[in-house]
Design an enzyme around this catalytic site. Structure first.
Site, PDB file in Angstrom:
ATOM      1  N   ARG A  15       0.827  -1.210   0.000  1.00 15.01           N
ATOM      2  CA  ARG A  15       0.000   0.000   0.000  1.00 15.01           C
ATOM      3  C   ARG A  15       0.858   1.256   0.000  1.00 15.01           C
ATOM      4  NH1 ARG A  15      -4.504  -2.284   3.142  1.00 15.01           N
ATOM      5  NH2 ARG A  15      -4.206  -4.503   2.816  1.00 15.01           N
ATOM      6  N   ASP A  48      -3.614   3.887   3.643  1.00 10.42           N
ATOM      7  CA  ASP A  48      -3.341   2.467   3.872  1.00 10.42           C
ATOM      8  C   ASP A  48      -4.271   1.585   3.045  1.00 10.42           C
ATOM      9  OD1 ASP A  48      -5.115   3.733   5.901  1.00 10.42           O
ATOM     10  OD2 ASP A  48      -5.539   1.658   6.440  1.00 10.42           O
ATOM     11  N   ASP A  85      -9.418  -3.073  -0.411  1.00  6.60           N
ATOM     12  CA  ASP A  85     -10.097  -2.956   0.881  1.00  6.60           C
ATOM     13  C   ASP A  85     -11.532  -2.456   0.746  1.00  6.60           C
ATOM     14  OD1 ASP A  85      -8.174  -4.052   2.419  1.00  6.60           O
ATOM     15  OD2 ASP A  85      -7.870  -2.319   3.709  1.00  6.60           O
TER      16      ASP A  85
END
Ligand code: AMP
Ligand code: MG
Length: 506
Positions: A200, A269, A279
């Site tokens: 990331r 992140d 994510d």
């Protein structure tokens, strides 16, 4: 908070046992210095069952659909057994959350198993279990993921891939009756995610803010060698890397905007160094068009609203640039690497919007036509997906046949006036109705993962009926096809859906 059952079952390390399902794992990430991660075992879950499986995702690692029948499958993809050669680990990273430096984060509930060859012969694919137990980076968390959010991640990863948008993939979801406490008691699940890498922006920021520039260099060199080898020839490979990541991020933002995808938690992140959608949390697809729409209920300022995403994508690239400054060597070169963002975003957005409108040429007043269209979408709260889909059916010579699209719009005179301009514009480039419909339907999806569709599948799954997960997954894997038997999955959300709120809790 955890309701993980103690000792005997849950804290026992997963057993290592060879499996025939996959080739032996490689462990590229584990070859990094030990400070980059913690080796550990997933925490087993009792009596796992299959909730969802993606044959398409499986094919990318040469895993046959029949593998799901293998007695070892559930154990392997719940973390109850460790595959041959696997050295499971949790990676450390840091990041900016909602614009504020958050310090160290890391894989708090994700455990990477290692990597296997990609079926297309290009590189390797890392497999990661999400929800597989606590790690040294769990902070206050229980290391688990609930069934609800795991189904959402599974369905959306695969839906985004089918839309042609760069994303991590999801191989499977497994569930267990083990209780997990969130706002209410729920049950645990594990998603197996796949990507060439889960590194990331925050992985870079981690070493920068710890002033460990040697480790920063190791990370950048590894990323360059494994994923951007062509850039090693450049005079300044680090500058080239930032340029390329900036380009990919700008492209990704344009692609999100074009399908109305809202990520919801664009913290650094959650930004992939490969330019992948990463994510899936409180994401959403735009329904009644509102550029200020916020899909994450906890984002009160609207930092990650639909209209902000392109700017936040750029902000995140700047955060990455800051972290790469010691490698790139000068502020000027770092700024030069970042400078391409806007032009890339705008060019890609322009191209995607022209395609969405079925325009094959670019003309001087196109911006005005497009702005006027978005003003109507906004003022009439028009469903984003249905509007573009139905626009493809418009016939240049038949304004009388616009009923299906007019049905979506409150201010119909405004639409009629706009449609007259649009028709004139189409005529000016000699557009052919049939050809244009085909082209528009190939870029404007009929089916997207509306929150209410996910909700229906989740509620059935919570009753142990996983058929709707499979059905929705199958429909969303062909988003541009008519699939007339499934028309109702393209419908406007029902009234009850307006009360649905998606929180960060997962
Ligand atoms: P996210 O907002 O999901 O990207 O998560 C931000 C950070 O919180 C990451 O470091 C996650 O690993 C961590 N995290 C989120 N939920 C949990 C959980 N239930 N247990 C442990 N860590 C978690
Ligand atoms: Mg995250």
């Amino acid at each position: 908070m955890t309701t993980d059952t103690p000792a005997s079952t849950d804290t026992a390390a997963a057993k290592a046992q060879p499996t025939t399902i996959l080739p032996s794992f490689g462990n590229r990430f584990a070859a990094l210095p030990p400070a980059f991660y913690t080796r550990l075992q997933p925490t087993p879950l009792p009596a796992p069952y299959l909730v969802g499986f993606s044959e398409d995702a499986a094919a990318t690692i040469g895993l046959d659909a029949a593998a799901v029948q293998d007695p070892g499958f559930l154990d392997l993809f719940t973390g109850n057994r460790i595959g041959d050669g696997s050295l499971p680990l949790a990676a450390v990273y840091s990041g900016h959350q909602f614009g504020v430096w958050a310090g160290q984060l890391g894989d708090g509930r994700a455990i990477s198993l290692g990597d296997v060859p990609a079926a297309d012969g290009h590189g390797r694919i890392e497999l990661q279990l999400k929800g597989s137990g606590q790690t040294p980076y769990s902070r206050m968390g229980d290391g688990r993921a609930v069934l609800r959010s795991s189904i959402r991640e599974f369905l959306c990863s695969e839906a985004m891939a089918a839309l042609g948008i760069p994303t991590t993939r999801a191989l499977a979801v497994t569930g267990s009756d083990q209780r997990v406490l969130r706002e209410q008691a729920e049950t645990a699940a594990v998603v197996t995610r796949m990507a060439p890498s889960f590194i990331r922006f925050g992985s870079f920021e981690h070493w920068y803010y710890n002033q460990r520039f040697d480790d920063l260099k190791v990370l950048a060199d590894t990323v360059l060698e494994q994923f951007y080898p062509q850039l090693l020839q450049e005079a300044n490979p680090y500058k080239a890397l930032l340029t390329e990541v900036t380009r990919r991020t700008a492209e990704l933002m344009a692609q999100w905007q074009a399908v109305g995808f809202m990520h919801g938690v664009m913290n650094t992140d959650n930004m992939s160094i490969l330019g992948l959608t990463l994510d899936y949390g409180p994401f959403g697809f735009m329904e009644a068009f509102d550029p200020r729409h916020i899909c994450n209920h906890t984002d009160q300022q609207g930092r990650y609203s639909y209209q902000m995403q392109p700017r936040i994508g750029q902000w995140n690239c700047f955060a990455l640039g800051q972290a790469m400054l010691p490698l790139i060597g000068s502020v000027e070169d770092t700024e030069a690497a970042l400078a391409g963002y806007e032009a890339v975003f705008e060019a890609r957005q322009d191209q995607l919007l022209h395609a969405k409108l079925g325009l094959t040429t670019t003309q001087a007043d196109d911006d005005k036509l497009i702005d006027a269209m978005f003003a109507i979408l906004k003022n009439s709260h028009v469903d984003f997906t249905l509007f573009f889909r139905r626009l493809g059916d418009l016939r240049i010579g038949n304004p009388g046949q616009d009923e299906a699209i007019r049905d979506l719009i409150i201010d119909r005179p405004a639409f009629d006036a706009w449609a007259a301009q649009y028709r004139a514009r189409l005529q000016a480039e000699g557009s052919d109705d049939d050809r244009r419909r085909l082209a528009m339907h190939a870029v404007n999806p009929k089916y997207v993962l509306r929150n209410y569709l996910a909700q229906v599948a989740i509620e059935k799954a919570q009753q142990k009926d996983f058929s709707e997960v499979a059905k929705l997954h199958a429909i969303l894997s062909r988003p541009f096809d008519e699939q007339p038997a499934h028309d109702k999955y393209a419908d406007l959300p029902p009234d009850w859906a307006s009360h649905l709120e998606v929180s960060c809790s997962s």
